[in-house]
Structures are given as C-alpha cells and as structure tokens.
Design a protein around this motif. Structure first.
Motif, short mmCIF file in Angstrom:
data_model
loop_
_atom_site.label_atom_id
_atom_site.label_comp_id
_atom_site.label_asym_id
_atom_site.label_seq_id
_atom_site.Cartn_x
_atom_site.Cartn_y
_atom_site.Cartn_z
N GLU A 127 -27.50 -4.55 0.70
CA GLU A 127 -26.17 -4.95 1.16
C GLU A 127 -25.09 -4.21 0.38
OE1 GLU A 127 -23.06 -6.44 3.17
OE2 GLU A 127 -25.16 -6.46 3.75
N LEU A 128 -25.27 -4.07 -0.93
CA LEU A 128 -24.31 -3.32 -1.74
C LEU A 128 -24.22 -1.87 -1.29
CD1 LEU A 128 -25.21 -4.69 -5.29
CD2 LEU A 128 -23.16 -5.24 -3.94
N THR A 129 -25.36 -1.29 -0.98
CA THR A 129 -25.40 0.10 -0.52
C THR A 129 -24.67 0.24 0.82
OG1 THR A 129 -27.48 0.42 -1.70
CG2 THR A 129 -26.92 2.05 -0.02
N ARG A 130 -24.85 -0.74 1.71
CA ARG A 130 -24.13 -0.72 3.00
C ARG A 130 -22.62 -0.80 2.76
NH1 ARG A 130 -28.65 -3.27 4.95
NH2 ARG A 130 -28.00 -5.39 4.45
N LEU A 131 -22.21 -1.67 1.85
CA LEU A 131 -20.78 -1.79 1.54
C LEU A 131 -20.23 -0.47 1.00
CD1 LEU A 131 -20.66 -5.30 -0.17
CD2 LEU A 131 -19.65 -4.67 2.03
N TRP A 143 -12.76 -0.48 -6.23
CA TRP A 143 -13.84 -1.21 -5.58
C TRP A 143 -15.15 -0.42 -5.65
CZ3 TRP A 143 -16.66 -4.94 -4.46
CH2 TRP A 143 -17.41 -5.09 -3.31
N LEU A 144 -15.10 0.89 -5.45
CA LEU A 144 -16.31 1.72 -5.52
C LEU A 144 -16.91 1.71 -6.93
CD1 LEU A 144 -15.31 4.69 -3.22
CD2 LEU A 144 -17.28 3.18 -2.93
N LEU A 145 -16.07 1.72 -7.94
CA LEU A 145 -16.59 1.67 -9.31
C LEU A 145 -17.27 0.33 -9.58
CD1 LEU A 145 -13.66 3.43 -11.20
CD2 LEU A 145 -15.97 4.32 -10.80
N MET A 150 -22.48 -2.74 -9.79
CA MET A 150 -23.37 -3.76 -9.23
C MET A 150 -24.67 -3.14 -8.72
SD MET A 150 -20.38 -5.93 -7.31
CE MET A 150 -21.45 -7.08 -6.48
N ILE A 151 -24.58 -1.95 -8.12
CA ILE A 151 -25.77 -1.27 -7.63
C ILE A 151 -26.68 -0.88 -8.80
CG2 ILE A 151 -26.57 0.91 -6.58
CD1 ILE A 151 -24.14 0.61 -4.63
N PHE A 152 -26.10 -0.28 -9.83
CA PHE A 152 -26.92 0.12 -10.98
C PHE A 152 -27.56 -1.10 -11.64
CE2 PHE A 152 -24.00 4.03 -11.56
CZ PHE A 152 -24.74 4.74 -10.64
N ARG A 153 -26.83 -2.20 -11.73
CA ARG A 153 -27.37 -3.42 -12.33
C ARG A 153 -28.53 -3.95 -11.48
NH1 ARG A 153 -22.68 -6.29 -13.01
NH2 ARG A 153 -22.20 -4.91 -14.73
#
Length: 190
Positions: A127-131, A143-145, A150-153
């Motif tokens: 879902e994060l990747t889709r966002l 927001w991208l940062l 969140m993606i890396f975590r």
C-alpha cells in the motif's frame, strides 16, 4: 518526536493558530500522525508558558489566537534539528516485545505470530508503494520523504521477521506446558 518540536517547526514558517497548526502538521507529514486538536492546544499552552511561543496580539475573524515563535523557541528548534535522534528516543518496539513474549509463553505458536505479522507488513508495504507511485515528486517532497521512511522501516521489519522465522525453525520444539504442582498442604487435605 514530540508534538512540541513539530509545532515549533511550523511556527518557524509563519504565525498560526491551533487549527492551522494541526492542518499544516498533517499536510507536511502526509497525515501519518494525525493530531488531536486538544493535544495541539495543550502543547501550545505549555510552549507559551515556557516562553517558546507568544501570542501575536492578533486573532482571526473567529477570535482564534495566533501564535509566533520567540527567540527562545527558535533556539530550542535549532537545537532539536541539530541533535541526532537516538534509539533511546523512540518508543518501545511493540512487535519485538510481542514476538519475544510469544516465544516464551506456553501454548503460543510464535511462528504463526511471526507469519501473521509478516503477511500484514507485506500488505502495508504494498500500500505504501502504491501511495508513492501516485505522489507528485515536486509538490509532495515532504510526504515522499515520510513515505520513504515508512517503506524502509516496513522492508526492515520484513527482513527481521524472515530472520526470526528462520531462527524459530531451527529451534527444537518446546515441551507442552506442565500443570502447576499442587502443594503438600493440598495433598494432606484429601
């Protein structure tokens, strides 16, 4: 991160009242940490008491008090930005505690706990990747940062869960829990 520093950072940009601070905080962080307006006003009150913000003497048409950063508030914010975040500054890792307790609690299938979490974390990562693919690189940098973090975590969590699952698979099965031994006094009463 405390709300204190978030509000100070926003007031560094421009004087604002509580609802503006809340909206701008959520906009800047992609609403990943929604703020309760009561929490905003409580924090503003403490910041005012501590001399880090002051009322501008102005209010909007609805009578909302506008706050601005003081020199002391600017110095506090500068110090916060210059100080690295340590792992001691972060809240407890509920997932690590949950897995540790699953491993040590009789009758709990720790591997099932890990697998359920892994499934949920992978869904969240998707879902994060889709966002991220929908975000505008130029307009949504903040927001991208936050999304990248969140993606890396989430990716790190999946790696840790995979590692934990491997470690649990190598562990010999634990014997079933044994019932508590009755005391001698209970045996005598029989």
């Amino acid at each position: 991160m405390s709300i204190k520093y978030g509000l100070l950072a926003l007031l560094e940009r421009a004087p604002m009242y509580g609802y503006q601070l809340r909206a701008e905080f959520e906009r800047s962080t992609g609403a990943t940490w929604p703020l309760n307006i009561g929490q905003v006003y409580t924090t503003l009150s403490r910041l005012h008491r501590d001399g880090l913000v002051e009322e501008t003497g102005e209010s909007d048409e609805q009578g909302k008090v506008v706050y601005r950063l003081t020199d002391s508030g600017h110095a506090e914010l500068t110090g916060w930005f210059a100080t690295p975040v340590t792992s001691d500054d972060r809240p407890r890792d509920e997932l690590a505690i949950k897995v540790a307790l699953a491993v040590t609690t009789p009758g709990v299938d720790a591997r099932a706990v890990v697998q359920a979490q892994r499934t949920a974390t992978v869904r969240h990562l998707q879902e994060l990747t889709r966002l991220k693919t929908r975000a505008d690189e130029d307009a949504d940098l903040a927001w991208l940062l936050v999304l990248d973090s969140m993606i890396f975590r989430a990716e790190a969590e999946v790696r840790w869960l995979d590692h934990s699952e491997t470690r649990l698979a190598r562990r010999p099965p634990r014997p079933a829990a044994t019932p508590a031994v009755e005391s001698d006094e209970q045996e005598v009463v029989q």
